[in-house]
Design a protein around this motif. Structure first.
Motif, PDB file in Angstrom:
ATOM      1  N   UNK A 160      -7.127 -34.185  18.398  1.00  0.00           N
ATOM      2  CA  UNK A 160      -7.620 -32.850  18.725  1.00  0.00           C
ATOM      3  C   UNK A 160      -8.341 -32.185  17.551  1.00  0.00           C
ATOM      4  N   UNK A 161      -9.405 -31.437  17.901  1.00  0.00           N
ATOM      5  CA  UNK A 161     -10.186 -30.714  16.888  1.00  0.00           C
ATOM      6  C   UNK A 161      -9.786 -29.238  16.938  1.00  0.00           C
ATOM      7  N   UNK A 162     -10.011 -28.492  15.862  1.00  0.00           N
ATOM      8  CA  UNK A 162      -9.645 -27.071  15.889  1.00  0.00           C
ATOM      9  C   UNK A 162     -10.573 -26.273  16.815  1.00  0.00           C
ATOM     10  N   UNK A 163     -10.039 -25.213  17.397  1.00  0.00           N
ATOM     11  CA  UNK A 163     -10.843 -24.384  18.307  1.00  0.00           C
ATOM     12  C   UNK A 163     -11.841 -23.535  17.518  1.00  0.00           C
ATOM     13  N   UNK A 164     -12.866 -23.068  18.210  1.00  0.00           N
ATOM     14  CA  UNK A 164     -13.816 -22.139  17.606  1.00  0.00           C
ATOM     15  C   UNK A 164     -13.116 -20.874  17.129  1.00  0.00           C
ATOM     16  N   UNK A 165     -12.144 -20.435  17.905  1.00  0.00           N
ATOM     17  CA  UNK A 165     -11.424 -19.195  17.533  1.00  0.00           C
ATOM     18  C   UNK A 165     -10.681 -19.374  16.207  1.00  0.00           C
ATOM     19  N   UNK A 166     -10.048 -20.536  16.057  1.00  0.00           N
ATOM     20  CA  UNK A 166      -9.326 -20.791  14.804  1.00  0.00           C
ATOM     21  C   UNK A 166     -10.303 -20.886  13.626  1.00  0.00           C
ATOM     22  N   UNK A 167     -11.427 -21.516  13.861  1.00  0.00           N
ATOM     23  CA  UNK A 167     -12.452 -21.612  12.803  1.00  0.00           C
ATOM     24  C   UNK A 167     -12.958 -20.232  12.411  1.00  0.00           C
ATOM     25  N   UNK A 168     -13.186 -19.379  13.410  1.00  0.00           N
ATOM     26  CA  UNK A 168     -13.687 -18.022  13.132  1.00  0.00           C
ATOM     27  C   UNK A 168     -12.642 -17.235  12.323  1.00  0.00           C
ATOM     28  N   UNK A 169     -11.392 -17.314  12.738  1.00  0.00           N
ATOM     29  CA  UNK A 169     -10.333 -16.592  12.020  1.00  0.00           C
ATOM     30  C   UNK A 169     -10.110 -17.166  10.620  1.00  0.00           C
ATOM     31  N   UNK A 170     -10.275 -18.460  10.481  1.00  0.00           N
ATOM     32  CA  UNK A 170     -10.198 -19.075   9.156  1.00  0.00           C
ATOM     33  C   UNK A 170     -11.300 -18.503   8.257  1.00  0.00           C
ATOM     34  N   UNK A 171     -12.483 -18.313   8.809  1.00  0.00           N
ATOM     35  CA  UNK A 171     -13.579 -17.696   8.047  1.00  0.00           C
ATOM     36  C   UNK A 171     -13.190 -16.317   7.542  1.00  0.00           C
ATOM     37  N   UNK A 172     -12.531 -15.555   8.384  1.00  0.00           N
ATOM     38  CA  UNK A 172     -12.058 -14.222   7.961  1.00  0.00           C
ATOM     39  C   UNK A 172     -11.088 -14.339   6.784  1.00  0.00           C
ATOM     40  N   UNK A 173     -10.185 -15.329   6.861  1.00  0.00           N
ATOM     41  CA  UNK A 173      -9.201 -15.516   5.780  1.00  0.00           C
ATOM     42  C   UNK A 173      -9.897 -15.979   4.492  1.00  0.00           C
TER      43      UNK A 173
END
Ligand code: DHB
Ligand code: FE
Length: 288
Positions: A160-173
């Protein structure tokens, strides 16, 4: 304090690297591709940052099926261009920024994102082709990239690959982490890969211009809504390798316009089909 001044988004097609390395960039097939990056190279010269945080994916080069980190941050002093089967590309060694990388790792992990710390890693076309597109070929007498680069690898190869939502929130972090680094560094974040393409199976060669255009529009105007797109939509509409586009959401999440002075400025936008099997997309956004 350090701050993110701009984000750059670009495809990383390996044949682009080969065209540059073999002196084919003037050929009619490649001309329109490189023309789309001329303004970008001029902008980069005028806006060279102190550090680039470069989000890309490894293509079974540094990592194999033996070990698949979802998010891996490169904390080493330097990273060698990988041999992907034709010898390493004739491009400079990538110098890292271990202090900033360690700080980001600390902050982002304490913010509940699981990162793999990588202290030795070769970097493949996913990272070197975007550098070549934005900086051109470094001169022989000054064979170095103009600034340090922190490689940040995202698994978009093995499910499984990470979701777009997780990637976006990771960007915030990542934005928060960089903003708390106690040195006045100008940092750019780059999101690479995409756009629509599929390299294998009955749909090999798939390109979806409509999807790509809508993705670029929404990435600029409403990334939070775009981040809700499920991974299966990327695969169905943009092809199996179109999933690389979730990495663009890491960079977009780090622009932080929800929390500061409004939408970023679009400095440059470019789209071209084809380059190898891929639709090439490119965007530069500046924080205002
Ligand atoms: C191609 C594109 C990619 O993103 C990649 O990683 C490998 C090949 C291509 O278009 O050929
Ligand atoms: Fe790729």
């Amino acid at each position: 304090m350090a701050r993110i001044t701009a984000s750059v988004y670009t495809s990383h097609v390996p044949a682009i690297g080969a065209a540059l390395d073999l002196g084919k960039s003037g050929e009619p097939y490649w001309q329109p591709v490189f023309k789309g990056y001329e303004a970008s190279k001029a902008w980069m010269q005028a806006n060279t940052p102190d550090v680039i945080f470069l989000v890309y994916n490894d293509h079974a080069t540094a990592f194999s099926l033996d070990m698949i980190p979802t998010f891996a941050i490169g904390c080493a002093d330097e990273f060698q261009p990988a041999d992907e089967g034709w010898g390493p590309r004739p491009v400079p060694v990538v110098k890292g920024h271990p202090e900033l990388a360690a700080h980001i790792a600390h902050s982002v992990i304490q913010d509940d994102f699981d990162l793999t710390i990588v202290n030795k890693m070769d970097v493949d076309h996913g990272l070197t082709v975007p550098l070549s597109l934005m900086f051109g070929q470094p001169a022989a007498d000054k064979f170095a990239w103009p600034c340090p680069i922190i490689p940040f690898a995202v698994n978009v190869v093995q499910y499984p690959v990470p979701s777009g939502r997780r990637c976006f929130n990771l960007g915030r972090a990542i934005r928060k982490a960089i903003a708390s680094f106690d040195r006045p560094l100008n940092v750019q974040i780059w999101g690479t890969g995409g756009m629509s393409h599929q390299l294998q199976g009955p749909r090999a060669g798939l390109i979806n211009r409509e999807f790509d255009t809508a993705f670029l529009d929404q990435l600029i105007a409403d990334p939070e809504a775009l981040a809700k797109k499920p991974h299966i939509d990327y695969v169905r509409e943009a092809g199996s390798e179109g999933i690389e586009l979730v990495m663009w959401l890491v960079a977009r999440g780090a622009m932080g316009d929800e929390s500061s002075a409004g939408a970023p400025k679009v400095v440059h936008r470019f789209y071209h089909v084809p380059a190898s099997n891929t639709a090439v997309g490119h965007l530069i956004l500046e924080n205002t």
